[in-house]
Scaffold this motif. Structure first.
Motif, mmCIF file in Angstrom:
data_model
loop_
_atom_site.group_PDB
_atom_site.id
_atom_site.type_symbol
_atom_site.label_atom_id
_atom_site.label_comp_id
_atom_site.label_asym_id
_atom_site.label_seq_id
_atom_site.Cartn_x
_atom_site.Cartn_y
_atom_site.Cartn_z
ATOM 1 N N LEU A 37 0.820 -1.226 0.000
ATOM 2 C CA LEU A 37 0.000 0.000 0.000
ATOM 3 C C LEU A 37 0.844 1.262 0.000
ATOM 4 C CD1 LEU A 37 -2.872 -0.932 2.491
ATOM 5 C CD2 LEU A 37 -3.182 -0.185 0.137
ATOM 6 N N ASN A 38 1.977 1.215 0.739
ATOM 7 C CA ASN A 38 2.809 2.411 0.910
ATOM 8 C C ASN A 38 4.059 2.417 0.032
ATOM 9 O OD1 ASN A 38 1.508 3.935 3.370
ATOM 10 N ND2 ASN A 38 1.474 1.747 3.877
ATOM 11 N N ASN A 39 4.131 1.413 -0.841
ATOM 12 C CA ASN A 39 5.266 1.313 -1.757
ATOM 13 C C ASN A 39 6.604 1.436 -1.015
ATOM 14 O OD1 ASN A 39 6.317 0.869 -4.245
ATOM 15 N ND2 ASN A 39 6.339 3.026 -4.859
ATOM 16 N N THR A 40 6.716 0.647 0.060
ATOM 17 C CA THR A 40 7.910 0.707 0.900
ATOM 18 C C THR A 40 8.345 -0.714 1.239
ATOM 19 O OG1 THR A 40 8.787 1.595 2.986
ATOM 20 C CG2 THR A 40 6.516 0.837 3.031
ATOM 21 N N PHE A 41 9.511 -0.858 1.895
ATOM 22 C CA PHE A 41 9.982 -2.179 2.298
ATOM 23 C C PHE A 41 10.997 -2.036 3.423
ATOM 24 C CE2 PHE A 41 12.868 -5.895 1.855
ATOM 25 C CZ PHE A 41 11.927 -6.891 2.100
ATOM 26 N N ASN A 42 10.883 -2.933 4.437
ATOM 27 C CA ASN A 42 11.838 -2.920 5.547
ATOM 28 C C ASN A 42 12.242 -4.361 5.856
ATOM 29 O OD1 ASN A 42 13.022 -2.955 8.148
ATOM 30 N ND2 ASN A 42 12.076 -0.988 8.641
ATOM 31 N N ALA A 43 13.435 -4.728 5.388
ATOM 32 C CA ALA A 43 13.907 -6.110 5.521
ATOM 33 C C ALA A 43 14.135 -6.496 6.986
ATOM 34 C CB ALA A 43 15.198 -6.295 4.727
ATOM 35 N N ASP A 44 14.550 -5.528 7.808
ATOM 36 C CA ASP A 44 14.842 -5.828 9.224
ATOM 37 C C ASP A 44 13.586 -6.246 9.985
ATOM 38 O OD1 ASP A 44 17.450 -5.225 8.739
ATOM 39 O OD2 ASP A 44 17.347 -3.167 9.536
ATOM 40 N N THR A 45 12.506 -5.467 9.792
ATOM 41 C CA THR A 45 11.245 -5.799 10.482
ATOM 42 C C THR A 45 10.742 -7.157 10.020
ATOM 43 O OG1 THR A 45 10.728 -3.443 10.349
ATOM 44 C CG2 THR A 45 8.973 -4.884 11.113
ATOM 45 N N LEU A 46 10.803 -7.374 8.730
ATOM 46 C CA LEU A 46 10.352 -8.654 8.180
ATOM 47 C C LEU A 46 11.208 -9.804 8.723
ATOM 48 C CD1 LEU A 46 8.080 -9.334 6.095
ATOM 49 C CD2 LEU A 46 9.894 -9.632 4.426
ATOM 50 N N GLY A 47 12.491 -9.541 8.859
ATOM 51 C CA GLY A 47 13.427 -10.555 9.367
ATOM 52 C C GLY A 47 13.073 -11.029 10.774
#
Length: 359
Positions: free
Chosen positions: A170-180
């Protein structure tokens, strides 16, 4: 363990009804629509805190009423146990043991072991993998609290990870750390669940095959095959490898929530290649194996509910089941049927006391 009495208030089609039960065999007979299956479902409700047939809790309240109450008095380990399940519209369901409210429903699971055999079991063959996972989870959870806790935690984190994937899209963003962080937690809980499912099936499959042989009198080989992504690799690695797919789908595409149990007869899927009779035998064997497994794990004879099975089975299979029930290894039995004479003739084969309730 014996269910001595049951009382229903505003439950499904019952306004107010009470029953005193026989310690061995109890039969509910009457025309379709009088509530035979509803009585069995109320007994199921007392063991699992939910309906076997209708997952929408509020729909189990009698029409034009605002609440339902189910009370059951049990005798277990020489003590009386009073269990109550109640629901008021717009509020949370309440389960009580001896007038004390459970903080968590999961603490009650396994306290009153129970197995149901019903025409609705056919969903295990015809529906998707979710139904078969629920079956595995239900059997293991009745004797392993740790498994149920891991499953609850896994599902919570899965919901959170899926919400995060939607947020990224929705926000056209990505955070690998949070997902990790979520990946690590899913890996921890998922690995335990996977290993426990494997260990369970190692014990369960031979019991199931033995039961099928006894019921079917057939020589055709049957099998249960466990499919899981975790047979390929650790879940954390699989989640990393599938991240682009998950981002596109906006949900988690690998994990133990995708596991399945393949039902086979003669090395072919029973859904496509099994006759109706073979499918019925397969399902009954599955449920009786569940009975055997839970009894072995808990040391308690589970309550056995047979819902409308006489209509759906030939006499040979019915007599096979009745013979099994004539065994001292079985505990209390509840049967529903449309024909009083047929039921009485069947239970007379069993040299046990019985009670017939005409609804």
């Amino acid at each position: 363990m014996i269910l001595k009495s049951l009382s229903l208030l505003n439950y499904k089609n019952f306004e107010s009804q009470s029953f005193e039960f026989n310690d061995r065999i109890n039969c509910f007979v009457g025309n379709n629509g009088v509530g035979k299956t509803n009585v069995l479902d109320a007994i199921y409700h007392l063991s699992f805190g939910k309906s076997y047939f209708n997952p929408i809790a509020s729909q189990n309240i009698k029409h034009h009423e605002s609440f339902f109450v189910i009370n059951g008095d049990y005798e277990k380990d020489g003590k009386t146990e009073k269990i109550a399940v109640s629901l008021k519209k717009g509020q949370k369901k309440v389960i009580k043991r001896n007038n004390k409210v459970y903080d968590r429903f999961s603490d009650h699971i396994g306290f009153l072991p129970l197995v149901i055999i019903s025409p609705a079991d056919r969903d295990l063959i015809i529906e998707g993998s979710t139904t078969r996972r629920k079956f595995i989870d239900s059997v293991i959870s009745q004797s392993d609290k740790n498994y149920l806790d891991h499953l609850i935690n896994y599902n919570k984190i899965l919901v959170q990870r899926n919400s995060l994937l939607k947020y990224f899209a929705l926000n056209n963003t990505f955070n690998a750390d949070t997902l990790g962080i979520y990946n690590k937690q899913l890996d921890t809980y998922g690995q335990v669940i996977f290993e426990k499912r494997e260990v369970f099936l190692e014990t369960f499959i031979p019991i199931f095959k033995e039961r099928y042989k006894a019921i079917s009198n057939g020589n055709e080989p049957v099998n249960l095959i466990y499919n899981s992504d975790l047979k390929e690799d650790k879940l954390e690695s699989l989640l990393k490898a599938n991240i682009n797919k998950d981002k596109a789908l906006q949900y988690t595409s690998v994990g133990i929530h995708k596991d399945d149990l393949v039902f086979e007869i003669d090395n072919h899927p029973i859904k496509k290649f099994g006759s109706q009779g073979q499918q019925k035998s397969f399902l009954i064997a599955l449920k009786l194996a569940q009975f055997d497994f839970i009894k072995a794990q808990s040391g308690v004879n589970p309550i056995l509910l047979l819902d409308d099975i006489f209509d759906k089975l030939d006499e040979n299979r019915v007599s096979q089941i009745i013979k099994l029930v004539d065994d001292k290894n079985f505990g209390q039995l509840f049967i529903s049927d449309t024909h009083a004479d047929r039921t009485e003739n069947a239970v007379k084969q069993v040299h046990q006391s019985y009670e017939i309730f005409k609804l």
